[in-house]
Design a protein around this motif. Structure first.
Motif, PDB file in Angstrom:
ATOM      1  N   ALA A  30       0.831  -1.207   0.000  1.00 56.22           N
ATOM      2  CA  ALA A  30       0.000   0.000   0.000  1.00 56.22           C
ATOM      3  C   ALA A  30       0.864   1.256   0.000  1.00 56.22           C
ATOM      4  N   ALA A 172      -3.988  -4.235  -2.007  1.00 53.42           N
ATOM      5  CA  ALA A 172      -3.413  -2.936  -1.629  1.00 53.42           C
ATOM      6  C   ALA A 172      -3.739  -1.876  -2.675  1.00 53.42           C
ATOM      7  N   LEU A 175      -7.120  -0.589  -2.006  1.00 55.72           N
ATOM      8  CA  LEU A 175      -7.108   0.348  -0.873  1.00 55.72           C
ATOM      9  C   LEU A 175      -6.621   1.713  -1.310  1.00 55.72           C
ATOM     10  N   VAL A 176      -5.588   1.739  -2.141  1.00 51.64           N
ATOM     11  CA  VAL A 176      -5.053   3.010  -2.626  1.00 51.64           C
ATOM     12  C   VAL A 176      -6.107   3.756  -3.446  1.00 51.64           C
TER      13      VAL A 176
END
Length: 207
Positions: A30, A172, A175-176
């Motif tokens: 991330a 990840a 999420l970003v």
């Protein structure tokens, strides 16, 4: 450069802990992808194991010890959360749930969340969708579509059709994406209120 703060919650009990290993991999991916997207990343890792006594005392006394209070404030100030728990009795650990219970539910509203879990068999991977995801949906968070489960076969073996590293990077990345752009609940700077005399002078000077 804008900063995105992520709190990593690891509920592993052992040392070393497979939950912590997974949490570190998710956090590293991330952070790397956030920087590639033009954001500064601040990562805070919390080992819930170290807070077990403080969490239990909080339930009895209603008071959060300084160390626990600091962690709670950090979670509340975060833009995103990476939450990783070992699987016990087909669900997240009691320690993990106990920490979530000491938080103000409203403090998680709108936060971006990435879920991870570890267990001794792949049969436990459904904990992500049937236990952890409903919990964070109830708390009105924005949960990444991909959760990551890691079993014994994932450690030290990156072969096969779906290696752990690929799943970590995909999750990840999601999420970003959630952390990109304006964030729900992020406080905007208050407008400065100028003295009346200064406002009047500005109006007069503009004539």
């Amino acid at each position: 450069m804008e900063t995105r703060r992520i709190t990593v919650l690891s509920a592993g009990l052992g040392v070393p802990s497979s939950s912590r290993l997974l949490a570190d991999q998710l956090a590293a991916s991330a952070e790397r992808q956030l920087r590639a997207a033009g954001y500064e990343a601040r990562i805070d890792v919390v080992e819930l194991r170290d807070l077990a006594v403080d969490i239990a005392n909080n339930f009895v006394t209603g008071y959060a010890a300084p160390r626990l209070a600091e962690v709670i404030a950090g979670v509340e100030d975060s833009d995103g959360i990476i939450a990783v728990s070992p699987v016990f009795s087909a669900s997240y650990s009691g320690l993990f749930k106990s920490f979530i219970d000491v938080l103000d539910p409203k403090s998680l509203d709108g936060k971006a969340v990435l879920l991870g879990a570890t267990g001794g068999t792949d049969r436990h991977q459904m904990v992500l969708d049937y236990a952890m995801r409903p919990l964070f949906s109830y708390l009105r968070t924005r949960v990444a579509s991909t959760g990551v489960f890691a079993g014994p076969q994932d450690w030290g073996n990156d072969d096969g059709g779906s290696p752990l590293s690929a799943r970590v990077d995909r999750a990840a990345g999601e999420l970003v994406q959630l952390l990109s752009g304006p964030q729900p609940g992020r406080k905007t700077p208050a407008l400065e209120s100028l003295p009346f005399e200064q406002l009047l002078a500005g109006i007069s000077g503009g004539r």
